[in-house]
Design a protein around this motif. Structure first.
Motif, PDB file in Angstrom:
ATOM      1  N   CYS A 157       0.821  -1.213   0.000  1.00 38.25           N
ATOM      2  CA  CYS A 157       0.000   0.000   0.000  1.00 38.25           C
ATOM      3  C   CYS A 157       0.857   1.266   0.000  1.00 38.25           C
ATOM      4  CB  CYS A 157      -0.932  -0.004   1.210  1.00 38.25           C
ATOM      5  SG  CYS A 157      -2.234  -1.255   1.141  1.00 38.25           S
ATOM      6  N   MET A 158       2.001   1.226   0.671  1.00 31.11           N
ATOM      7  CA  MET A 158       2.843   2.414   0.753  1.00 31.11           C
ATOM      8  C   MET A 158       3.507   2.739  -0.577  1.00 31.11           C
ATOM      9  SD  MET A 158       2.536   3.727   3.743  1.00 31.11           S
ATOM     10  CE  MET A 158       3.901   4.876   3.632  1.00 31.11           C
ATOM     11  N   PHE A 159       3.950   1.717  -1.313  1.00 31.96           N
ATOM     12  CA  PHE A 159       4.772   1.966  -2.498  1.00 31.96           C
ATOM     13  C   PHE A 159       4.015   1.810  -3.813  1.00 31.96           C
ATOM     14  CE2 PHE A 159       7.945   0.505   0.705  1.00 31.96           C
ATOM     15  CZ  PHE A 159       8.596   1.716   0.842  1.00 31.96           C
ATOM     16  N   LEU A 160       2.846   1.188  -3.805  1.00 31.48           N
ATOM     17  CA  LEU A 160       2.091   1.044  -5.040  1.00 31.48           C
ATOM     18  C   LEU A 160       1.031   2.118  -5.208  1.00 31.48           C
ATOM     19  CD1 LEU A 160       1.600  -2.836  -5.321  1.00 31.48           C
ATOM     20  CD2 LEU A 160       3.310  -1.380  -6.430  1.00 31.48           C
ATOM     21  N   LEU A 161       0.556   2.681  -4.103  1.00 28.16           N
ATOM     22  CA  LEU A 161      -0.441   3.747  -4.202  1.00 28.16           C
ATOM     23  C   LEU A 161       0.248   5.086  -4.424  1.00 28.16           C
ATOM     24  CD1 LEU A 161      -2.895   2.697  -1.340  1.00 28.16           C
ATOM     25  CD2 LEU A 161      -3.193   2.395  -3.805  1.00 28.16           C
ATOM     26  N   PRO A 162      -0.376   5.982  -5.170  1.00 26.71           N
ATOM     27  CA  PRO A 162       0.263   7.291  -5.456  1.00 26.71           C
ATOM     28  C   PRO A 162       0.270   8.185  -4.218  1.00 26.71           C
ATOM     29  CG  PRO A 162      -1.956   7.232  -6.349  1.00 26.71           C
ATOM     30  CD  PRO A 162      -1.670   5.845  -5.854  1.00 26.71           C
ATOM     31  N   PHE A 163       1.120   9.195  -4.254  1.00 22.23           N
ATOM     32  CA  PHE A 163       1.203  10.153  -3.162  1.00 22.23           C
ATOM     33  C   PHE A 163       0.113  11.224  -3.252  1.00 22.23           C
ATOM     34  CE2 PHE A 163       5.504   8.448  -3.496  1.00 22.23           C
ATOM     35  CZ  PHE A 163       5.760   8.138  -2.179  1.00 22.23           C
ATOM     36  N   GLU A 164      -0.496  11.353  -4.436  1.00 24.40           N
ATOM     37  CA  GLU A 164      -1.570  12.315  -4.616  1.00 24.40           C
ATOM     38  C   GLU A 164      -2.392  11.924  -5.831  1.00 24.40           C
ATOM     39  OE1 GLU A 164       0.507  15.975  -5.079  1.00 24.40           O
ATOM     40  OE2 GLU A 164       1.029  15.606  -7.179  1.00 24.40           O
ATOM     41  N   PHE A 165      -3.605  12.424  -5.873  1.00 24.24           N
ATOM     42  CA  PHE A 165      -4.500  12.179  -6.998  1.00 24.24           C
ATOM     43  C   PHE A 165      -4.774  13.509  -7.698  1.00 24.24           C
ATOM     44  CE2 PHE A 165      -5.447   8.675  -4.117  1.00 24.24           C
ATOM     45  CZ  PHE A 165      -5.430   7.593  -4.981  1.00 24.24           C
ATOM     46  N   ASP A 166      -4.386  13.569  -8.975  1.00 22.31           N
ATOM     47  CA  ASP A 166      -4.584  14.775  -9.779  1.00 22.31           C
ATOM     48  C   ASP A 166      -5.861  14.617 -10.591  1.00 22.31           C
ATOM     49  OD1 ASP A 166      -4.426  17.080 -11.184  1.00 22.31           O
ATOM     50  OD2 ASP A 166      -2.455  16.698 -12.087  1.00 22.31           O
ATOM     51  N   LEU A 167      -6.901  15.357 -10.215  1.00 21.49           N
ATOM     52  CA  LEU A 167      -8.186  15.286 -10.899  1.00 21.49           C
ATOM     53  C   LEU A 167      -8.327  16.333 -11.995  1.00 21.49           C
ATOM     54  CD1 LEU A 167     -10.541  14.677  -7.824  1.00 21.49           C
ATOM     55  CD2 LEU A 167      -9.382  12.999  -9.284  1.00 21.49           C
ATOM     56  N   GLY A 168      -7.249  17.031 -12.294  1.00 23.29           N
ATOM     57  CA  GLY A 168      -7.284  18.051 -13.324  1.00 23.29           C
ATOM     58  C   GLY A 168      -7.552  19.425 -12.755  1.00 23.29           C
ATOM     59  N   PHE A 169      -8.636  19.566 -12.005  1.00 28.52           N
ATOM     60  CA  PHE A 169      -8.963  20.863 -11.418  1.00 28.52           C
ATOM     61  C   PHE A 169      -8.553  20.962  -9.955  1.00 28.52           C
ATOM     62  CE2 PHE A 169     -12.459  17.952 -10.993  1.00 28.52           C
ATOM     63  CZ  PHE A 169     -12.881  18.106  -9.686  1.00 28.52           C
ATOM     64  N   VAL A 170      -8.195  19.846  -9.337  1.00 28.18           N
ATOM     65  CA  VAL A 170      -7.764  19.838  -7.948  1.00 28.18           C
ATOM     66  C   VAL A 170      -6.834  18.654  -7.727  1.00 28.18           C
ATOM     67  CG1 VAL A 170      -9.729  18.454  -7.177  1.00 28.18           C
ATOM     68  CG2 VAL A 170      -8.557  19.944  -5.545  1.00 28.18           C
ATOM     69  N   VAL A 171      -5.881  18.851  -6.826  1.00 22.05           N
ATOM     70  CA  VAL A 171      -4.932  17.784  -6.470  1.00 22.05           C
ATOM     71  C   VAL A 171      -5.221  17.360  -5.035  1.00 22.05           C
ATOM     72  CG1 VAL A 171      -2.505  17.168  -6.144  1.00 22.05           C
ATOM     73  CG2 VAL A 171      -3.179  18.647  -8.058  1.00 22.05           C
ATOM     74  N   ILE A 172      -5.557  16.090  -4.873  1.00 19.20           N
ATOM     75  CA  ILE A 172      -5.899  15.561  -3.554  1.00 19.20           C
ATOM     76  C   ILE A 172      -4.693  14.773  -3.015  1.00 19.20           C
ATOM     77  CG2 ILE A 172      -7.463  14.081  -2.240  1.00 19.20           C
ATOM     78  CD1 ILE A 172      -9.566  14.568  -4.370  1.00 19.20           C
ATOM     79  N   PRO A 173      -4.093  15.207  -1.921  1.00 20.29           N
ATOM     80  CA  PRO A 173      -2.955  14.461  -1.381  1.00 20.29           C
ATOM     81  C   PRO A 173      -3.401  13.145  -0.766  1.00 20.29           C
ATOM     82  CG  PRO A 173      -3.536  16.264   0.080  1.00 20.29           C
ATOM     83  CD  PRO A 173      -4.403  16.416  -1.137  1.00 20.29           C
ATOM     84  N   PHE A 174      -2.519  12.182  -0.792  1.00 21.15           N
ATOM     85  CA  PHE A 174      -2.769  10.855  -0.223  1.00 21.15           C
ATOM     86  C   PHE A 174      -1.628  10.563   0.754  1.00 21.15           C
ATOM     87  CE2 PHE A 174      -3.634   6.172  -0.764  1.00 21.15           C
ATOM     88  CZ  PHE A 174      -4.935   6.239  -0.307  1.00 21.15           C
ATOM     89  N   PRO A 175      -1.739  11.034   2.005  1.00 21.15           N
ATOM     90  CA  PRO A 175      -0.609  10.949   2.946  1.00 21.15           C
ATOM     91  C   PRO A 175      -0.279   9.513   3.340  1.00 21.15           C
ATOM     92  CG  PRO A 175      -2.583  11.762   4.042  1.00 21.15           C
ATOM     93  CD  PRO A 175      -2.915  11.685   2.583  1.00 21.15           C
ATOM     94  N   ASP A 176       0.891   9.370   3.963  1.00 16.99           N
ATOM     95  CA  ASP A 176       1.380   8.037   4.322  1.00 16.99           C
ATOM     96  C   ASP A 176       0.506   7.370   5.380  1.00 16.99           C
ATOM     97  OD1 ASP A 176       3.427   8.297   2.551  1.00 16.99           O
ATOM     98  OD2 ASP A 176       4.920   8.930   4.033  1.00 16.99           O
TER      99      ASP A 176
END
Length: 296
Positions: free
Chosen positions: A143-162
Motif C-alpha cells: 500500500c505504501m509503495f504502489l499507491l500514489p502520493f496524490e490524486f490529480d483530478l485536473g482541477f484539484v490535487v488531492i494528497p494521499f498521505p502516508d
C-alpha cells in the motif's frame, strides 16, 4: 478451613478455594487447555520495570562532552512523554479507522461467503484467504509503495498521505479476519433456524437480516474485540514506513538524546502504554466470552 474430627475418613477441604478452582477448571476445559490469565498486577510489574530501567540508566549515566552532568533518565522520559503520548494517540486513531473500514468491508465479504451463488462464494473465499494469510507488513509495504502520493483530478490535487496508506494496509487483514468471524458466526447457528424461517415464508434476505444476524452479534463481539487489540498492537508496524506514531517518535527522541542507556526506559514506557490500553480490552473480551458462551 473446615475442621474434621480425628478418625473420620473424610479429608479436609478448603471451602473458599473450591468454587474458584472448580470455575477455573471449567473454563480450561471449555477452552481445550489451560488459559493464561493476565491480572492488573502484571501492569504494575511493567510499570515497575519501566522505573527500574530508568534507575539502571541513571546508574550507567556519565557526563556530557563538556564534563557537565547529564539529566536523569526519568527526567528525560518526563520531558519526552507528551510527544510520545501524541504518537500513541495517533496509533489509536489508526486502529479505529482501520478497524472501522475493515469491519464494514469484511462483514459484506463474510456474508458473501455464505451466498448460494458459487462464483460469489468462491470469489469471497479466495479474497478472504489471500489477505488473511498474507503478512501484515508485506501488505503495508504494498500500500505504501504502489499507491500514489496524490490524486490529480485536473482541477484539484488531492494528497494521499502516508498515514492513510498505512491505515488502508492494516485494514486489509482486518477485513479478511472479520470476514471469517462473520462466516463462522452465521454457520454456527443450527440449521433449524433457517428451516423454521423458510416454513414461515421468510425470504433468504429476511431470514439473514431479521433472524440470523441478530443472534450472531453476541457471538461475533468477543473475537472482534480480540482482533481490535491485535490490530492496535500491530499499528507500530507503521513506524517502518515513516508514519509519525509512537515508535517513530520514540526513535526520534532517542536520536535527539543520543544516549544508549535510554533505550530500555523509553521502550519500556511504550510497552506500558500499550499494555494499559489493551489489557482492559482483554478483560472485557473474557467477560463477554463467559457471558455469551454457547451452552451445549
Amino acid at each position: 478451613m473446615k475442621r474434621i474430627p480425628f478418625g473420620t475418613t473424610d479429608l479436609p477441604v478448603l471451602l473458599p478455594a473450591a468454587a474458584r478452582l472448580q470455575a477455573a477448571a471449567r473454563r480450561d476445559r471449555e477452552a481445550g487447555g489451560p488459559l493464561p490469565r493476565l491480572r492488573a498486577r502484571h501492569g504494575l510489574w511493567l510499570a515497575a520495570l519501566c522505573l527500574l530501567s530508568a534507575g539502571v540508566a541513571d546508574a550507567q549515566m556519565g557526563t556530557g562532552a563538556g564534563g557537565e552532568a547529564r539529566r536523569s533518565a526519568f527526567a528525560a522520559l518526563i520531558d519526552w512523554a507528551p510527544l510520545l503520548l501524541d504518537g500513541f494517540l495517533f496509533n489509536i486513531a489508526i486502529s479505529f479507522l482501520a478497524m472501522a473500514g475493515g469491519t464494514a468491508v469484511g462483514a459484506v465479504l463474510g456474508l458473501m461467503q455464505v451466498s448460494l451463488l458459487p462464483p460469489v462464494r468462491f470469489g469471497s473465499w479466495f479474497v478472504t484467504q489471500f489477505f488473511r494469510n498474507a503478512p501484515w507488513l508485506v501488505l503495508l509495504f504494498f500500500c505504501m509503495f504502489l499507491l500514489p502520493f496524490e490524486f490529480d483530478l485536473g482541477f484539484v490535487v488531492i494528497p494521499f498521505p502516508d498515514w492513510v496508506k498505512a491505515t488502508l494496509g492494516l485494514s486489509l487483514p482486518v477485513m479478511a479476519n472479520v470476514s471469517e468471524v462473520v462466516r463462522g458466526a452465521v454457520q454456527s447457528l443450527p440449521s433449524g433456524q433457517w428451516e423454521a424461517a423458510e416454513s414461515l415464508a421468510f425470504s433468504r434476505r429476511q431470514t439473514l437480516w431479521e433472524i440470523i444476524l441478530p443472534q450472531c452479534v453476541k457471538r461475533m463481539l468477543p473475537p472482534w474485540m480480540n482482533l481490535y487489540a491485535i490490530l492496535t498492537m500491530a499499528t507500530v508496524l507503521a513506524s517502518i514506513v515513516g508514519v509519525s506514531e509512537m515508535m517513530t517518535q520514540t526513535g526520534r527522541a532517542l536520536a535527539a538524546e543520543n544516549r544508549p542507556e535510554l533505550l530500555i526506559p523509553f521502550y519500556s514506557f511504550v510497552l506500558v502504554c500499550f499494555f494499559a490500553y489493551c489489557y482492559p480490552i482483554a478483560v472485557a473480551t473474557r467477560r463477554l466470552e463467559r457471558r455469551y458462551q454457547v451452552k451445549l
